[in-house]
Design a protein around this motif. Structure first.
Motif, mmCIF file in Angstrom:
data_model
loop_
_atom_site.group_PDB
_atom_site.id
_atom_site.type_symbol
_atom_site.label_atom_id
_atom_site.label_comp_id
_atom_site.label_asym_id
_atom_site.label_seq_id
_atom_site.Cartn_x
_atom_site.Cartn_y
_atom_site.Cartn_z
ATOM 1 N N SER A 11 0.920 -1.264 0.198
ATOM 2 C CA SER A 11 0.085 0.174 -0.120
ATOM 3 C C SER A 11 0.900 1.375 -0.058
ATOM 4 C CB SER A 11 -0.925 0.098 1.285
ATOM 5 O OG SER A 11 -1.797 1.107 1.224
ATOM 6 N N HIS A 12 1.942 1.159 0.917
ATOM 7 C CA HIS A 12 2.773 2.315 0.788
ATOM 8 C C HIS A 12 4.231 2.179 0.361
ATOM 9 C CE1 HIS A 12 -0.246 2.639 4.053
ATOM 10 N NE2 HIS A 12 -0.522 3.899 3.542
ATOM 11 N N ARG A 41 -12.432 3.938 -9.381
ATOM 12 C CA ARG A 41 -12.228 3.105 -8.389
ATOM 13 C C ARG A 41 -11.719 4.118 -7.029
ATOM 14 N NH1 ARG A 41 -8.500 0.793 -4.718
ATOM 15 N NH2 ARG A 41 -7.268 2.542 -5.312
ATOM 16 N N ARG A 47 -14.734 8.055 1.253
ATOM 17 C CA ARG A 47 -13.327 7.538 1.233
ATOM 18 C C ARG A 47 -12.389 8.691 2.031
ATOM 19 N NH1 ARG A 47 -10.858 4.119 -3.245
ATOM 20 N NH2 ARG A 47 -10.253 3.204 -1.183
ATOM 21 N N ARG A 50 -6.362 9.522 1.812
ATOM 22 C CA ARG A 50 -5.407 8.915 0.588
ATOM 23 C C ARG A 50 -5.822 9.124 -0.815
ATOM 24 N NH1 ARG A 50 -1.854 4.313 0.581
ATOM 25 N NH2 ARG A 50 -0.456 4.619 -1.391
ATOM 26 N N MET A 51 -7.116 9.176 -1.128
ATOM 27 C CA MET A 51 -7.255 9.501 -2.297
ATOM 28 C C MET A 51 -7.319 10.892 -2.918
ATOM 29 S SD MET A 51 -8.217 6.409 -3.534
ATOM 30 C CE MET A 51 -6.811 5.817 -2.412
ATOM 31 N N ASP A 82 2.023 8.419 -2.380
ATOM 32 C CA ASP A 82 2.138 8.501 -1.035
ATOM 33 C C ASP A 82 3.730 7.866 -0.475
ATOM 34 O OD1 ASP A 82 1.313 9.387 1.530
ATOM 35 O OD2 ASP A 82 -0.053 7.587 1.848
ATOM 36 N N HIS A 116 -9.061 -6.985 10.482
ATOM 37 C CA HIS A 116 -8.163 -7.197 9.405
ATOM 38 C C HIS A 116 -7.171 -8.249 9.447
ATOM 39 C CE1 HIS A 116 -5.840 -4.538 6.475
ATOM 40 N NE2 HIS A 116 -6.650 -3.535 6.587
ATOM 41 N N SER A 138 -3.720 -4.586 2.459
ATOM 42 C CA SER A 138 -4.707 -3.245 2.062
ATOM 43 C C SER A 138 -5.217 -3.408 0.950
ATOM 44 C CB SER A 138 -3.723 -1.992 2.059
ATOM 45 O OG SER A 138 -4.321 -1.077 1.458
ATOM 46 N N ALA A 139 -6.494 -2.862 0.721
ATOM 47 C CA ALA A 139 -7.531 -2.827 -0.456
ATOM 48 C C ALA A 139 -6.444 -1.984 -1.614
ATOM 49 C CB ALA A 139 -8.866 -2.348 -0.140
ATOM 50 N N ARG A 140 -5.450 -1.282 -1.455
ATOM 51 C CA ARG A 140 -4.813 -0.555 -2.422
ATOM 52 C C ARG A 140 -4.166 -1.500 -3.433
ATOM 53 N NH1 ARG A 140 -4.161 3.907 -4.504
ATOM 54 N NH2 ARG A 140 -2.235 4.217 -5.536
ATOM 55 N N ILE A 327 -15.214 -1.409 7.100
ATOM 56 C CA ILE A 327 -13.734 -1.351 7.100
ATOM 57 C C ILE A 327 -13.215 -1.508 8.500
ATOM 58 C CG2 ILE A 327 -12.059 0.242 6.861
ATOM 59 C CD1 ILE A 327 -13.019 0.831 4.183
ATOM 60 N N ARG A 351 -5.020 6.249 9.572
ATOM 61 C CA ARG A 351 -6.015 6.964 8.486
ATOM 62 C C ARG A 351 -6.594 5.934 7.739
ATOM 63 N NH1 ARG A 351 -2.684 9.752 3.973
ATOM 64 N NH2 ARG A 351 -2.294 7.499 3.568
ATOM 65 N N SER A 352 -7.872 6.065 7.340
ATOM 66 C CA SER A 352 -8.842 4.968 6.470
ATOM 67 C C SER A 352 -9.791 5.734 5.982
ATOM 68 C CB SER A 352 -8.846 3.822 7.345
ATOM 69 O OG SER A 352 -9.387 2.676 6.526
ATOM 70 N N ASP A 353 -10.961 4.576 5.380
ATOM 71 C CA ASP A 353 -11.778 5.230 4.857
ATOM 72 C C ASP A 353 -13.247 5.080 5.826
ATOM 73 O OD1 ASP A 353 -10.540 5.563 2.431
ATOM 74 O OD2 ASP A 353 -10.962 3.256 2.111
HETATM 75 C C1 EPS Z 1 -6.802 2.194 -0.296
HETATM 76 C C2 EPS Z 1 -5.871 3.010 0.065
HETATM 77 C C3 EPS Z 1 -5.725 2.874 1.770
HETATM 78 C C4 EPS Z 1 -7.019 2.902 2.176
HETATM 79 C C5 EPS Z 1 -7.960 1.777 1.930
HETATM 80 C C6 EPS Z 1 -8.013 1.645 0.511
HETATM 81 O O1 EPS Z 1 -4.843 3.801 1.927
HETATM 82 P P1 EPS Z 1 -4.144 4.319 3.302
HETATM 83 O O2 EPS Z 1 -4.133 2.987 4.109
HETATM 84 O O3 EPS Z 1 -2.902 5.015 3.046
HETATM 85 O O4 EPS Z 1 -5.137 5.395 3.949
HETATM 86 O O5 EPS Z 1 -7.838 4.100 2.163
HETATM 87 O O6 EPS Z 1 -7.317 0.496 2.580
HETATM 88 C C7 EPS Z 1 -8.003 -0.282 3.405
HETATM 89 C C8 EPS Z 1 -9.569 0.134 3.638
HETATM 90 C C9 EPS Z 1 -7.225 -0.975 4.212
HETATM 91 O O7 EPS Z 1 -7.963 -1.631 5.102
HETATM 92 O O8 EPS Z 1 -6.261 -1.282 4.033
HETATM 93 C C10 EPS Z 1 -6.972 2.300 -1.876
HETATM 94 O O9 EPS Z 1 -6.257 2.668 -2.594
HETATM 95 O O10 EPS Z 1 -8.104 1.632 -2.186
#
Ligand code: EPS
Length: 409
Positions: A11-12, A41, A47, A50-51, A82, A116, A138-140, A327, A351-353
């Motif tokens: 993810s990162h 997406r 959300r 991150r988006m 990121d 998770h 991660s759903a990334r 989530i 940080r998340s959605d």
């Molecule tokens: C995601 C990116 C992640 C989350 C989400 C999906 O970004 P970050 O962890 O940096 O905030 O927004 O990931 C999750 C919900 C998860 O549980 O990992 C994306 O690009 O879809």
């Protein structure tokens, strides 16, 4: 040519890589088309921040030349913007700052989040820092799936198949619109109740919902959940129109298309349930209220089966409903145990959605596109698109010949 796809990326980490094999040569393809799906997406009310950082776009690495596929593996890369903020934490080198002893590691995760992959992954892979797990869980990662699915959508369009989705439930609010909705209680051919250009309509809604009243209520619930540090799940309906009869097979368990669709959809992060057609509702009804009668011209009176019988497509729309749990990163965290001390603790919040249900619909479209493209290429083969099309047309003519002339009325 064997059809398969794989993804890599944290993810990162630096970025995401997608490799898709088995697409015939000669398919016109553009980055714009793939990027349009990646953009879909990233959207959806609820959300996280991150988006706002990312602007997901592919770079071609292999498999495409002068706007057409070569028949070789297609490789695509999406950089993580990121990464800039995570270079030290995610650096692959052993001598990178923070890579040394446990105490040096920044942004460690030792308080696993219920729901998770953190805890099971840390135990299974023998990691002290659950970041080693969550970065891949991660759903990334679905960025890469959507890129591969977009290629499959372009392929399927060449054969008249169109895939769309919309949100039918979010945070406990149900929309009064849907293909499945139309079939419940229907004794005769029920209209789909959704527009043919499903995505053109759904994508104008911030929650990708076709019912304006439900949309407002969903938004209100997302706002309330956010204020409470909570998260929300929901259900999307995915519809594939124009799928020819006979994709998949009844002959072996792993050839059955309904099983393959379910596996692909269940593999999406946070998905806990998949239904085709009436799904669980079919179990509550008598046979006479479930099965789709066959009419002259071999049309169906209804589509309660959701487009598959005996593990094969019926020629009716494929209708799947996909349920996503909320989530698991909560800003008002649940109880857990600190893996360092063994003592009770509050789960890590990062940080998340609040919800990613609207985005999940786009991911589900991609997974269905991957399954249908594979099944289509199994049936019609072809190293080159023209060859696949020739085989497809021949088969359609064969099916048409089985349909008595003038009997369709
Ligand atoms: C995601 C990116 C992640 C989350 C989400 C999906 O970004 P970050 O962890 O940096 O905030 O927004 O990931 C999750 C919900 C998860 O549980 O990992 C994306 O690009 O879809």
């Amino acid at each position: 040519m064997m059809f398969r796809f794989t993804t890599a990326g944290e993810s990162h980490g630096r970025g995401l890589v997608a490799v898709l094999e088995g697409i015939p040569a000669g398919l016109p393809l553009s980055a714009e088309r793939i990027n349009a799906e990646l953009k879909r997406r990233m959207g959806g009310y609820g959300r996280g921040a991150r988006m706002k950082i990312e602007a997901d776009q592919i770079e071609w690495l292999a498999g495409v030349r002068a706007g057409e596929t070569l028949g070789s593996p297609i490789a695509m890369l999406v950089w993580n913007r990121d990464w800039e903020h995570w270079q030290d934490v995610m650096a692959p080198e052993a001598d990178a700052p923070g890579a040394g002893g446990e105490s040096e590691r920044r942004r460690q995760v030792t308080r696993p989040r219920p729901g998770h992959a953190d805890l099971a992954g840390a135990l299974k892979y023998d990691r002290q820092d659950a970041r080693d797990i969550l970065e891949r869980a991660s759903a990334r990662e679905t960025v890469a799936r959507v890129a591969c699915g977009a290629v499959c959508k372009v392929l399927l369009e060449q054969f008249g198949v169109d895939i769309g989705s919309h949100v039918v439930e979010l945070g406990g609010v149900s929309a009064g619109v849907g293909a499945q909705h139309a079939q419940v209680g229907a004794q005769h051919a029920a209209p789909l109740q959704v527009p043919r250009s499903l995505n053109a309509a759904a994508d104008t809604s911030p929650v990708r919902c076709l019912d304006p009243g439900a949309e407002q209520e969903m938004i209100a619930r997302i706002d309330a959940a956010k204020a409470a540090g909570d998260t929300l799940g929901g259900v999307v309906e995915v519809i594939a129109l124009g799928v020819p009869v006979g994709l998949g097979s009844h002959v072996s368990w792993d050839a059955k298309l309904d099983g393959r669709l379910a596996q692909a959809l269940m593999s999406i992060p946070a998905v806990k349930g998949v239904e085709l057609g009436l799904g669980f509702e079919a179990a509550r009804r008598k046979g006479s209220e479930v099965h789709d009668e066959i009419l002259p011209g071999l049309a169906r009176a209804t589509n309660r089966a959701g487009g598959t019988e005996g593990g094969m497509t019926t020629g009716e729309p494929v209708v799947a409903r996909v349920a996503m749990k909320p989530i698991s990163t909560l800003m008002a965290p649940l109880r857990t145990v600190d893996l360092k001390t063994g003592g009770p603790a509050q789960a890590q919040s990062e940080r998340s959605d609040v919800t990613a249900v609207p985005a999940m619909g786009v991911i589900a479209e991609a997974m269905i596109a991957l399954v249908l493209a594979q099944a289509l290429l199994e049936k019609f083969g072809g190293d080159a698109l023209r060859e696949t099309k020739r085989n497809f047309e021949g088969y359609l003519a064969q099916v048409r010949a089985r349909t008595p002339k003038g009997a369709a009325s």
